[in-house]
Design a protein around this motif. Structure first.
Motif, PDB file in Angstrom:
ATOM      1  N   GLY A 106      -7.362  11.406  84.968  1.00 44.64           N
ATOM      2  CA  GLY A 106      -8.283  10.360  85.413  1.00 44.64           C
ATOM      3  C   GLY A 106      -9.603  11.041  85.717  1.00 44.64           C
ATOM      4  O   GLY A 106      -9.624  12.208  86.123  1.00 44.64           O
ATOM      5  N   ASP A 107     -10.712  10.339  85.513  1.00 45.42           N
ATOM      6  CA  ASP A 107     -12.045  10.930  85.684  1.00 45.42           C
ATOM      7  C   ASP A 107     -12.968   9.816  86.171  1.00 45.42           C
ATOM      8  O   ASP A 107     -13.002   8.738  85.560  1.00 45.42           O
ATOM      9  N   ALA A 108     -13.668  10.053  87.277  1.00 40.99           N
ATOM     10  CA  ALA A 108     -14.549   9.000  87.794  1.00 40.99           C
ATOM     11  C   ALA A 108     -15.655   9.603  88.648  1.00 40.99           C
ATOM     12  O   ALA A 108     -15.521  10.727  89.152  1.00 40.99           O
ATOM     13  N   GLY A 169     -20.210   9.319  77.831  1.00 42.83           N
ATOM     14  CA  GLY A 169     -18.804   9.110  78.179  1.00 42.83           C
ATOM     15  C   GLY A 169     -17.915   9.568  77.032  1.00 42.83           C
ATOM     16  O   GLY A 169     -18.404  10.043  75.999  1.00 42.83           O
ATOM     17  N   HIS A 170     -16.612   9.371  77.193  1.00 41.42           N
ATOM     18  CA  HIS A 170     -15.676  10.034  76.284  1.00 41.42           C
ATOM     19  C   HIS A 170     -14.300   9.405  76.318  1.00 41.42           C
ATOM     20  O   HIS A 170     -13.925   8.789  77.317  1.00 41.42           O
ATOM     21  N   GLY A 171     -13.555   9.630  75.242  1.00 40.29           N
ATOM     22  CA  GLY A 171     -12.133   9.338  75.292  1.00 40.29           C
ATOM     23  C   GLY A 171     -11.466  10.234  76.322  1.00 40.29           C
ATOM     24  O   GLY A 171     -11.995  11.291  76.677  1.00 40.29           O
ATOM     25  N   MET A 176      -9.166  15.895  79.102  1.00 43.20           N
ATOM     26  CA  MET A 176     -10.200  15.193  79.867  1.00 43.20           C
ATOM     27  C   MET A 176     -11.259  14.618  78.916  1.00 43.20           C
ATOM     28  O   MET A 176     -11.781  13.532  79.148  1.00 43.20           O
ATOM     29  N   HIS A 177     -11.582  15.381  77.878  1.00 36.37           N
ATOM     30  CA  HIS A 177     -12.566  14.915  76.903  1.00 36.37           C
ATOM     31  C   HIS A 177     -11.907  14.779  75.541  1.00 36.37           C
ATOM     32  O   HIS A 177     -11.544  15.771  74.922  1.00 36.37           O
ATOM     33  N   GLU A 178     -11.730  13.549  75.098  1.00 34.29           N
ATOM     34  CA  GLU A 178     -11.213  13.282  73.759  1.00 34.29           C
ATOM     35  C   GLU A 178     -12.267  12.474  72.998  1.00 34.29           C
ATOM     36  O   GLU A 178     -13.236  11.994  73.581  1.00 34.29           O
ATOM     37  N   ILE A 202     -10.875   5.290  77.557  1.00 38.20           N
ATOM     38  CA  ILE A 202     -12.214   5.884  77.560  1.00 38.20           C
ATOM     39  C   ILE A 202     -12.747   5.986  78.990  1.00 38.20           C
ATOM     40  O   ILE A 202     -12.387   5.192  79.857  1.00 38.20           O
ATOM     41  N   ALA A 203     -13.607   6.988  79.198  1.00 37.26           N
ATOM     42  CA  ALA A 203     -14.362   7.085  80.445  1.00 37.26           C
ATOM     43  C   ALA A 203     -15.788   6.642  80.132  1.00 37.26           C
ATOM     44  O   ALA A 203     -16.442   7.217  79.263  1.00 37.26           O
ATOM     45  N   VAL A 204     -16.217   5.594  80.802  1.00 33.67           N
ATOM     46  CA  VAL A 204     -17.577   5.072  80.620  1.00 33.67           C
ATOM     47  C   VAL A 204     -18.384   5.541  81.826  1.00 33.67           C
ATOM     48  O   VAL A 204     -17.961   5.333  82.971  1.00 33.67           O
ATOM     49  N   GLU A 205     -19.521   6.204  81.582  1.00 33.34           N
ATOM     50  CA  GLU A 205     -20.196   6.863  82.693  1.00 33.34           C
ATOM     51  C   GLU A 205     -21.715   6.896  82.579  1.00 33.34           C
ATOM     52  O   GLU A 205     -22.291   7.926  82.270  1.00 33.34           O
ATOM     53  N   PRO A 206     -22.366   5.761  82.849  1.00 34.08           N
ATOM     54  CA  PRO A 206     -23.829   5.801  82.829  1.00 34.08           C
ATOM     55  C   PRO A 206     -24.411   6.777  83.856  1.00 34.08           C
ATOM     56  O   PRO A 206     -23.952   6.834  84.991  1.00 34.08           O
ATOM     57  N   TYR A 235     -22.259   6.570  87.591  1.00 35.04           N
ATOM     58  CA  TYR A 235     -21.132   5.682  87.911  1.00 35.04           C
ATOM     59  C   TYR A 235     -20.145   5.757  86.768  1.00 35.04           C
ATOM     60  O   TYR A 235     -20.491   5.450  85.624  1.00 35.04           O
ATOM     61  N   GLU A 236     -18.940   6.180  87.063  1.00 31.63           N
ATOM     62  CA  GLU A 236     -17.946   6.417  85.993  1.00 31.63           C
ATOM     63  C   GLU A 236     -16.567   5.905  86.390  1.00 31.63           C
ATOM     64  O   GLU A 236     -16.136   6.097  87.525  1.00 31.63           O
ATOM     65  N   ASN A 237     -15.893   5.301  85.428  1.00 35.89           N
ATOM     66  CA  ASN A 237     -14.479   4.981  85.587  1.00 35.89           C
ATOM     67  C   ASN A 237     -13.725   5.300  84.307  1.00 35.89           C
ATOM     68  O   ASN A 237     -14.294   5.234  83.204  1.00 35.89           O
TER      69      ASN A 237
HETATM   70 CO    CO Z   1     -16.269  11.820  82.386  1.00 37.70          CO
END
Ligand code: CO
Ligand code: MF3
Length: 256
Positions: A106-108, A169-171, A176-178, A202-206, A235-237
């Motif tokens: 998980g990444d946020a 952002g990333h898969g 952690m990064h796909e 996916i991790a979306v992170e503006p 801000y990331e989830n």
């Molecule tokens: Co991230």
């Protein structure tokens, strides 16, 4: 690398990893006050992660030395925690954290105020969150990835802020990064990006700034700061793509 499709068992593990990340951010929200050091925040984060039998995803990632990134004011991302970096009233601090549990990450990230902050900084923090949610609200199987990107960019720029281009952002899943990369601006290409499918994560992170979007890297090789010294928010989830839309794994009640 191809985009990984996860099954229900993997999604269940990602939910558990996400909850741990959210719990860390909740505790960061509680601890962040003038006088605390970013090293103290890092220590508290690592303790929570390990107490759940999880591992800090960041520690050792390309040699990164800590469990969180703690990025103050004009620092956009990747601030290395330090015992001599003491929070002061009026600053804003972005905390980014990752946890790996039963093989899944998980990444946020959130940006928090330190005590009382200016109205402009409050708007910046809110705009990062609003941009995230505009992108997030567009998520469902079948949409093209850059729909998310365009929603984020439009929302941030309408509020008068700029979107950082150099980081995306990333898969996410076993790594952690796909793939795919998830830009926070609409790339100037004909492609609309890949189509989202159920089973992707996916991790979306503006990352947005009050001034120009141009950034540079500090001599420590990690810290990313705005070139013009303007402040930044993040801000990331981590999001699971289900048949109904996007499911955020990295939040808990009371977390901003
Ligand atoms: Co991230
Ligand atoms: N969490 C960051 C991201 O959102 C990556 C952190 S880099 C690390 O992609 F080195 F700190 F791990």
């Amino acid at each position: 690398m191809a985009v990984m499709i996860k099954d229900q068992e993997a999604f269940e593990k990602m939910r558990r990893a996400g909850k741990i990340v959210a719990e860390v951010l909740q505790e960061m929200q509680r601890l962040i006050k003038p006088g605390i050091s970013t090293a103290d925040l890092d220590k508290a984060a690592e303790e929570i992660i390990r107490s759940h039998g999880a591992l800090p995803s960041f520690k050792g990632y390309y040699g990164y030395p800590a469990s969180i990134c703690a990025s103050i004011d004009e620092m956009v991302i990747h601030g290395i925690p330090n015992k001599d970096t003491i929070l002061r009233e009026g600053q804003i601090i972005s905390i980014d954290v990752g946890a790996k549990k039963d093989g899944y990450h998980g990444d946020a990230a959130r940006t928090f105020p330190v005590g009382r902050i200016s109205e402009e900084d409050r708007k910046l923090i809110k705009a990062a969150k609003d941009a995230f949610y505009e992108g997030y609200s567009r998520i469902r199987p079948g949409i093209h990835l850059y729909k998310i990107s365009a929603g984020i960019q439009k929302t941030a720029e309408k509020a008068g802020f700029s979107v950082v281009r150099d980081y995306v952002g990333h898969g996410i899943g076993r790594e952690m990064h796909e793939d795919p990369q998830v830009p926070n601006y609409r790339p100037r290409v004909l492609s609309r990006g890949l189509r989202l499918e159920e089973g992707m994560a996916i991790a979306v992170e503006p990352m947005i700034t009050a001034g120009s979007w141009k950034v540079e890297i500090l001599p420590d090789g990690w810290g990313v700061i705005t070139r013009d010294g303007s402040k930044a928010a993040h801000y990331e989830n981590t999001i699971l793509i289900t048949k109904d839309g996007g499911e955020i794994t990295t939040t808990l009640p009371g977390l901003e």
